[in-house]
Enzyme design. Structure first.
Site, short mmCIF file in Angstrom:
data_model
loop_
_atom_site.label_atom_id
_atom_site.label_comp_id
_atom_site.label_asym_id
_atom_site.label_seq_id
_atom_site.Cartn_x
_atom_site.Cartn_y
_atom_site.Cartn_z
CG HIS A 1 -1.91 1.06 1.32
ND1 HIS A 1 -2.85 1.12 2.32
CD2 HIS A 1 -2.15 2.13 0.54
CE1 HIS A 1 -3.63 2.17 2.13
NE2 HIS A 1 -3.21 2.80 1.05
NE ARG B 1 -1.75 5.15 5.02
CZ ARG B 1 -2.94 4.70 5.41
NH1 ARG B 1 -3.18 3.41 5.47
NH2 ARG B 1 -3.89 5.52 5.76
N1 PXP Z 1 -6.52 -5.55 3.00
C1 PXP Z 1 -6.55 -4.20 2.94
C2 PXP Z 1 -7.34 -3.55 1.86
C3 PXP Z 1 -5.83 -3.41 3.86
O1 PXP Z 1 -5.86 -2.08 3.78
C4 PXP Z 1 -5.07 -4.07 4.84
C5 PXP Z 1 -4.28 -3.26 5.82
O2 PXP Z 1 -3.23 -2.65 5.19
C6 PXP Z 1 -5.04 -5.47 4.84
C7 PXP Z 1 -5.80 -6.19 3.93
C8 PXP Z 1 -4.22 -6.24 5.81
O3 PXP Z 1 -4.69 -6.05 7.09
P1 PXP Z 1 -3.87 -6.59 8.33
O4 PXP Z 1 -2.56 -5.86 8.32
O5 PXP Z 1 -4.73 -6.26 9.48
O6 PXP Z 1 -3.68 -8.07 8.11
#
Ligand code: PXP
Length: 248
Positions: A51, A53
């Site tokens: 991601h 950001r």
């Molecule tokens: N999917 C999306 C769209 C997210 O934004 C995130 C967090 O970055 C995740 C999955 C993964 O979440 P986690 O880090 O809680 O496993």
């Protein structure tokens, strides 16, 4: 096909930025998201998720390009809906893009995308990405109206937000699982691939086995946390072993 695992490696960059945000070219800057990507793949990750950001708090553009250039595995770029991010996606050309809501203050992605409320913009961005060859996922709450809107926006996939499920405790879990089941059924009926993510960990992942039609889970925090004990390759392998029990 087994249930696939996309490993989100953002927090490798979070750790590096904690020390080196102001010294990006330092030869000491570590750990490396690229190396983490290789380690995750060695443990059985089916794809890598990053991601980038708007505030560049973890992944940098240079990380995205390095991973894209040097790693052949499918890449999933999570991005907010902005012209800047659209430009990055069109240059990077990952296999998948997941559109997520993004505000500067949040710690991680909070809540799903309001596809209904921002329908025209979402539809336009989905089309632009698809015409450049990317498959597009919309990160939405398990809410039937949002699933319907995702279908109307011609998304290839939805990623069902499992945050409420993972935060629920005791008797409240059942209701959250039911919401996910209904949303997954609706998305599948509309012809979209069904993914899920956010807050999934080693303790709660098997409860998601009640949700039908799941193609892929996207998991970051719990795997990176576990990697501090056993290493990233083993942490990914452990999660894959749990996920192998998903009834397909
Ligand atoms: N999917 C999306 C769209 C997210 O934004 C995130 C967090 O970055 C995740 C999955 C993964 O979440 P986690 O880090 O809680 O496993």
């Amino acid at each position: 096909m087994s249930l696939l695992l996309g490993v989100n490696i953002d927090h490798i960059a979070t750790l590096r930025q904690a020390r080196y945000a102001h010294m990006p070219t330092s030869p000491n800057a570590e750990p490396s998201p690229y190396q983490a990507g290789l380690d995750a793949l060695e443990g059985g990750a089916d794809s890598l998720t990053i991601h980038v950001r708007m505030d560049r708090r973890h992944m940098q553009d240079a990380d995205a390009y390095e991973i894209r250039e040097k790693i052949k595995a499918p890449l999933n770029l999570e991005m907010g809906i902005t012209e800047e991010m659209l430009g990055l996606a069109l240059k990077l050309k990952p296999e998948y893009v997941c559109l997520v809501p993004e505000t500067r203050e949040e710690i991680t992605t909070e809540g799903g995308l309001d596809v209904l409320g921002r329908f025209d913009t979402t539809r336009m961005v989905v089309a632009r990405l698809q015409s450049a060859g990317m498959k597009v996922s919309l990160f939405i709450n398990p809410d039937l109206k949002q699933v319907e809107a995702a279908g109307e926006a011609c998304a290839d996939m939805v990623e069902l937000h499992t945050g409420c499920f993972s935060n629920a405790q005791g008797d409240l879990v059942k209701g959250q699982v039911e919401r996910l089941v209904a949303a997954a059924e609706e998305a599948h009926l509309s012809g979209m691939q069904v993914n899920a993510g956010h807050g999934i960990n080693y303790a709660n992942v098997t409860r998601l086995f009640e949700v039908p039609h799941l193609a892929e889970l996207n998991i970051g925090h719990s795997i990176i946390a576990r990697s501090t004990r056993v290493g990233l390759t083993a942490a990914v392998r452990e999660m894959k072993e749990l996920m192998a029990g998903y009834p397909l």
